[in-house]
Design a protein around this motif. Structure first.
Motif, PDB file in Angstrom:
ATOM      1  N   ASP A  62       5.182  24.410  -1.964  1.00  0.00           N
ATOM      2  CA  ASP A  62       5.495  25.269  -0.824  1.00  0.00           C
ATOM      3  C   ASP A  62       4.272  25.995  -0.300  1.00  0.00           C
ATOM      4  OD1 ASP A  62       5.342  26.745  -3.202  1.00  0.00           O
ATOM      5  OD2 ASP A  62       6.496  28.399  -2.318  1.00  0.00           O
ATOM      6  N   ASN A  63       3.154  25.954  -1.062  1.00  0.00           N
ATOM      7  CA  ASN A  63       1.924  26.631  -0.646  1.00  0.00           C
ATOM      8  C   ASN A  63       0.994  25.622   0.015  1.00  0.00           C
ATOM      9  OD1 ASN A  63      -0.826  27.759  -0.762  1.00  0.00           O
ATOM     10  ND2 ASN A  63       0.105  29.391  -1.977  1.00  0.00           N
ATOM     11  N   PRO A  64       0.547  25.899   1.259  1.00  0.00           N
ATOM     12  CA  PRO A  64      -0.299  24.929   1.967  1.00  0.00           C
ATOM     13  C   PRO A  64      -1.587  24.570   1.233  1.00  0.00           C
ATOM     14  CG  PRO A  64       0.507  26.601   3.483  1.00  0.00           C
ATOM     15  CD  PRO A  64       0.875  27.063   2.099  1.00  0.00           C
ATOM     16  N   TRP A  65      -2.082  25.461   0.354  1.00  0.00           N
ATOM     17  CA  TRP A  65      -3.354  25.199  -0.332  1.00  0.00           C
ATOM     18  C   TRP A  65      -3.172  24.577  -1.709  1.00  0.00           C
ATOM     19  CZ3 TRP A  65      -3.804  28.673   3.649  1.00  0.00           C
ATOM     20  CH2 TRP A  65      -4.955  28.553   4.447  1.00  0.00           C
ATOM     21  N   TRP A  66      -2.014  24.003  -1.953  1.00  0.00           N
ATOM     22  CA  TRP A  66      -1.811  23.378  -3.250  1.00  0.00           C
ATOM     23  C   TRP A  66      -2.613  22.085  -3.315  1.00  0.00           C
ATOM     24  CZ3 TRP A  66       1.852  19.559  -5.471  1.00  0.00           C
ATOM     25  CH2 TRP A  66       2.260  18.602  -4.547  1.00  0.00           C
ATOM     26  N   VAL A  67      -2.643  21.455  -4.491  1.00  0.00           N
ATOM     27  CA  VAL A  67      -3.511  20.301  -4.703  1.00  0.00           C
ATOM     28  C   VAL A  67      -3.121  19.114  -3.816  1.00  0.00           C
ATOM     29  CG1 VAL A  67      -2.138  19.378  -6.615  1.00  0.00           C
ATOM     30  CG2 VAL A  67      -4.605  18.915  -6.502  1.00  0.00           C
ATOM     31  N   GLY A  68      -1.849  18.996  -3.452  1.00  0.00           N
ATOM     32  CA  GLY A  68      -1.418  17.873  -2.620  1.00  0.00           C
ATOM     33  C   GLY A  68      -1.985  17.892  -1.216  1.00  0.00           C
ATOM     34  N   ALA A  69      -2.500  19.047  -0.772  1.00  0.00           N
ATOM     35  CA  ALA A  69      -3.082  19.113   0.572  1.00  0.00           C
ATOM     36  C   ALA A  69      -4.287  18.189   0.700  1.00  0.00           C
ATOM     37  CB  ALA A  69      -3.474  20.548   0.904  1.00  0.00           C
ATOM     38  N   ASN A  70      -4.958  17.918  -0.409  1.00  0.00           N
ATOM     39  CA  ASN A  70      -6.104  17.008  -0.364  1.00  0.00           C
ATOM     40  C   ASN A  70      -5.680  15.597   0.017  1.00  0.00           C
ATOM     41  OD1 ASN A  70      -8.511  18.678  -1.524  1.00  0.00           O
ATOM     42  ND2 ASN A  70      -6.820  19.114  -2.905  1.00  0.00           N
ATOM     43  N   THR A  71      -4.503  15.170  -0.470  1.00  0.00           N
ATOM     44  CA  THR A  71      -4.023  13.838  -0.115  1.00  0.00           C
ATOM     45  C   THR A  71      -3.633  13.785   1.349  1.00  0.00           C
ATOM     46  OG1 THR A  71      -1.739  14.319  -0.767  1.00  0.00           O
ATOM     47  CG2 THR A  71      -3.200  13.462  -2.458  1.00  0.00           C
ATOM     48  N   GLU A  72      -3.122  14.901   1.891  1.00  0.00           N
ATOM     49  CA  GLU A  72      -2.805  14.951   3.315  1.00  0.00           C
ATOM     50  C   GLU A  72      -4.074  14.762   4.142  1.00  0.00           C
ATOM     51  OE1 GLU A  72      -0.383  18.380   4.448  1.00  0.00           O
ATOM     52  OE2 GLU A  72       0.237  18.599   2.366  1.00  0.00           O
ATOM     53  N   LEU A  73      -5.147  15.442   3.748  1.00  0.00           N
ATOM     54  CA  LEU A  73      -6.406  15.328   4.484  1.00  0.00           C
ATOM     55  C   LEU A  73      -6.946  13.908   4.433  1.00  0.00           C
ATOM     56  CD1 LEU A  73      -8.191  18.634   3.417  1.00  0.00           C
ATOM     57  CD2 LEU A  73      -7.693  17.946   5.768  1.00  0.00           C
ATOM     58  N   LEU A  74      -6.871  13.273   3.257  1.00  0.00           N
ATOM     59  CA  LEU A  74      -7.400  11.927   3.110  1.00  0.00           C
ATOM     60  C   LEU A  74      -6.615  10.927   3.937  1.00  0.00           C
ATOM     61  CD1 LEU A  74      -9.229   9.820   1.796  1.00  0.00           C
ATOM     62  CD2 LEU A  74      -7.713   9.816  -0.188  1.00  0.00           C
ATOM     63  N   ALA A  75      -5.296  11.069   3.956  1.00  0.00           N
ATOM     64  CA  ALA A  75      -4.459  10.081   4.641  1.00  0.00           C
ATOM     65  C   ALA A  75      -4.440  10.252   6.150  1.00  0.00           C
ATOM     66  CB  ALA A  75      -3.039  10.151   4.095  1.00  0.00           C
ATOM     67  N   SER A  76      -4.489  11.512   6.627  1.00  0.00           N
ATOM     68  CA  SER A  76      -4.279  11.728   8.055  1.00  0.00           C
ATOM     69  C   SER A  76      -5.355  12.558   8.734  1.00  0.00           C
ATOM     70  CB  SER A  76      -2.917  12.418   8.270  1.00  0.00           C
ATOM     71  OG  SER A  76      -2.912  13.710   7.672  1.00  0.00           O
ATOM     72  N   GLY A  77      -6.285  13.138   7.969  1.00  0.00           N
ATOM     73  CA  GLY A  77      -7.306  13.990   8.579  1.00  0.00           C
ATOM     74  C   GLY A  77      -6.798  15.363   8.935  1.00  0.00           C
ATOM     75  N   ALA A  78      -5.590  15.695   8.494  1.00  0.00           N
ATOM     76  CA  ALA A  78      -5.006  17.011   8.758  1.00  0.00           C
ATOM     77  C   ALA A  78      -4.141  17.390   7.568  1.00  0.00           C
ATOM     78  CB  ALA A  78      -4.179  16.996  10.034  1.00  0.00           C
ATOM     79  N   SER A  79      -3.815  18.680   7.449  1.00  0.00           N
ATOM     80  CA  SER A  79      -3.001  19.156   6.341  1.00  0.00           C
ATOM     81  C   SER A  79      -2.371  20.479   6.735  1.00  0.00           C
ATOM     82  CB  SER A  79      -3.851  19.343   5.082  1.00  0.00           C
ATOM     83  OG  SER A  79      -4.800  20.388   5.278  1.00  0.00           O
ATOM     84  N   ARG A  80      -1.390  20.928   5.944  1.00  0.00           N
ATOM     85  CA  ARG A  80      -0.782  22.232   6.206  1.00  0.00           C
ATOM     86  C   ARG A  80      -1.786  23.360   5.961  1.00  0.00           C
ATOM     87  NH1 ARG A  80       3.881  22.762   2.517  1.00  0.00           N
ATOM     88  NH2 ARG A  80       2.742  21.260   1.249  1.00  0.00           N
ATOM     89  N   SER A  81      -2.728  23.144   5.043  1.00  0.00           N
ATOM     90  CA  SER A  81      -3.768  24.160   4.838  1.00  0.00           C
ATOM     91  C   SER A  81      -4.662  24.260   6.070  1.00  0.00           C
ATOM     92  CB  SER A  81      -4.595  23.831   3.596  1.00  0.00           C
ATOM     93  OG  SER A  81      -5.087  22.502   3.650  1.00  0.00           O
ATOM     94  N   MET A  82      -4.945  23.128   6.691  1.00  0.00           N
ATOM     95  CA  MET A  82      -5.715  23.136   7.934  1.00  0.00           C
ATOM     96  C   MET A  82      -4.930  23.832   9.042  1.00  0.00           C
ATOM     97  SD  MET A  82      -7.233  19.853  10.008  1.00  0.00           S
ATOM     98  CE  MET A  82      -7.878  20.001  11.683  1.00  0.00           C
ATOM     99  N   SER A  83      -3.606  23.585   9.091  1.00  0.00           N
ATOM    100  CA  SER A  83      -2.764  24.252  10.080  1.00  0.00           C
ATOM    101  C   SER A  83      -2.772  25.762   9.886  1.00  0.00           C
ATOM    102  CB  SER A  83      -1.333  23.715   9.977  1.00  0.00           C
ATOM    103  OG  SER A  83      -0.468  24.423  10.834  1.00  0.00           O
ATOM    104  N   ALA A  84      -2.717  26.206   8.620  1.00  0.00           N
ATOM    105  CA  ALA A  84      -2.771  27.641   8.353  1.00  0.00           C
ATOM    106  C   ALA A  84      -4.111  28.228   8.796  1.00  0.00           C
ATOM    107  CB  ALA A  84      -2.535  27.897   6.868  1.00  0.00           C
ATOM    108  N   ALA A  85      -5.199  27.479   8.562  1.00  0.00           N
ATOM    109  CA  ALA A  85      -6.516  27.946   9.002  1.00  0.00           C
ATOM    110  C   ALA A  85      -6.553  28.089  10.523  1.00  0.00           C
ATOM    111  CB  ALA A  85      -7.592  26.976   8.529  1.00  0.00           C
ATOM    112  N   GLU A  86      -5.954  27.126  11.225  1.00  0.00           N
ATOM    113  CA  GLU A  86      -5.927  27.220  12.688  1.00  0.00           C
ATOM    114  C   GLU A  86      -5.076  28.397  13.156  1.00  0.00           C
ATOM    115  OE1 GLU A  86      -6.423  23.499  15.121  1.00  0.00           O
ATOM    116  OE2 GLU A  86      -5.335  22.655  13.407  1.00  0.00           O
ATOM    117  N   SER A  87      -3.994  28.696  12.439  1.00  0.00           N
ATOM    118  CA  SER A  87      -3.195  29.874  12.772  1.00  0.00           C
ATOM    119  C   SER A  87      -4.032  31.140  12.645  1.00  0.00           C
ATOM    120  CB  SER A  87      -1.975  29.965  11.851  1.00  0.00           C
ATOM    121  OG  SER A  87      -1.080  28.900  12.058  1.00  0.00           O
TER     122      SER A  87
END
Length: 344
Positions: free
Chosen positions: A178-203
């Motif tokens: 449920d936390n955007p900065w959890w370890v799975g965010a790295n797989t989001e970045l690798l697969a799509s170039g974006a992640s929920r942690s990146m979205s939080a940074a943009e917010s």
């Protein structure tokens, strides 16, 4: 103590291979010159020509010098940590095919993506006025936040308008999906170039008043550095420079025409997880930990802080020129943000 080594990003993946090739070349050249000296010596004894004796001595000295250089190079190679050999084997081949495949499957089918919106809101936890502007990479990295706060943004008013310094924390290994900065965010970045942690940074950027034309400098540790590269590569922001430490930079494409400085510990296994650094922009500094640490300890922000202190002591002209160009006069406002989670 092994001094920091600077290599351009597009040649970094070949550095160790080049050392091995050059070492073998030197060994063969030294042997060839030594053989030539023997042949000249035989000829000199048969013909009794003083000139050939002088040439023989000169060639022998050259062979000795080459052999000493070869021995020194072998010593350098021998000091490379096993973890650096592992990292070299990764970066010479590209991102792990298995890792990429798993990452794509995770992003497409991950059940946790339903627990948080793709656009992640943030909460400003605190604000301090009269914050001084950072002077170098060392001071920037010291401002990367810890704990639940994962983004810090400093805003400075200048004659040409506001300028921003942005500091992004790395993976929160204690966090769940449920936390955007959890370890799975790295797989989001690798697969799509974006992640929920990146979205939080943009917010957070939006909350702080960053627009597509306001100059920003991005600094990140670990996943935070990958987010910084992704933000710079998105084209949505006027990024003046990117600084990363301990980042698996190959997770995302490196932006063109943006100054990038990576710092990695050869003992740190995390940068290898990104595979090849995609793109040719930037400079990578290889800095051994002192005192020597290995494994996940080499990834700690505190160890990178000490390495950046050593790097700063080198007074490298290129790095100093970039830092001088980014100088800001006058105080600003510092703001800290954390992701707004369900139940807050």
């Amino acid at each position: 103590m092994i001094p920091p080594i600077s290599v351009e990003t597009n040649t970094f993946r070949y550095t160790l291979d080049a050392l091995l090739v050059r070492s073998d070349d030197l060994r063969r050249v030294a042997a060839t010159v030594a053989n030539a000296a023997q042949y000249v010596g035989i000829s000199a004894r048969l013909n009794s020509e003083p000139e050939r004796l002088v040439l023989k001595i000169e060639i022998e000295h050259a062979a000795k010098d080459i052999a000493e250089v070869h021995a020194d190079l072998e010593g350098v190679i021998a000091t490379i940590e096993p973890s650096e050999w592992a990292r070299a084997s990764l970066v010479t081949g590209g991102p792990w095919p298995v890792t990429r495949g798993v990452s794509e499957w995770v992003v497409n089918y991950a059940p946790w993506l339903s627990v948080a919106a793709r656009w992640v809101p943030v909460t400003m936890t605190r604000r301090i006025d009269n914050a001084n502007a950072p002077q170098d990479f060392l001071e920037r990295f010291a401002r990367v936040p810890t704990g639940s706060e994962r983004v810090r943004i400093d805003r400075f008013e200048t004659e040409t308008g506001p300028r921003f310094e942005v500091y992004l924390a790395g993976t929160n290994f204690a966090a769940g999906p449920d936390n955007p900065w959890w370890v799975g965010a790295n797989t989001e970045l690798l697969a799509s170039g974006a992640s929920r942690s990146m979205s939080a940074a943009e917010s957070a950027l939006d909350h702080a008043g960053v627009t597509g034309t306001t100059p920003i400098v991005l600094t990140g540790h670990s996943q935070g550095g990958a987010i910084a590269l992704a933000l710079a590569n998105s084209g949505r922001y006027a990024v003046e420079a990117v600084f990363t430490a301990g980042t698996p930079a190959g997770l995302v494409e490196s932006p063109a025409n943006v100054p990038i400085v990576h710092v990695v510990h050869p003992e740190d296994p995390v940068p290898a997880l990104g595979g090849v650094i995609r793109g040719t922009a930037g400079t990578t500094w290889i800095v051994h930990t002192e005192p020597r640490t290995t494994g996940t300890d080499a990834h700690l922000a505190s160890n990178y802080q000490e390495s950046l202190r050593r790097l700063d002591g080198l007074r490298d002209p290129r790095l100093m020129a970039l830092e001088n160009r980014l100088q800001i006069d006058g105080p600003g406002t510092a703001m800290w943000f954390r992701a707004t989670l369900a139940g807050d």
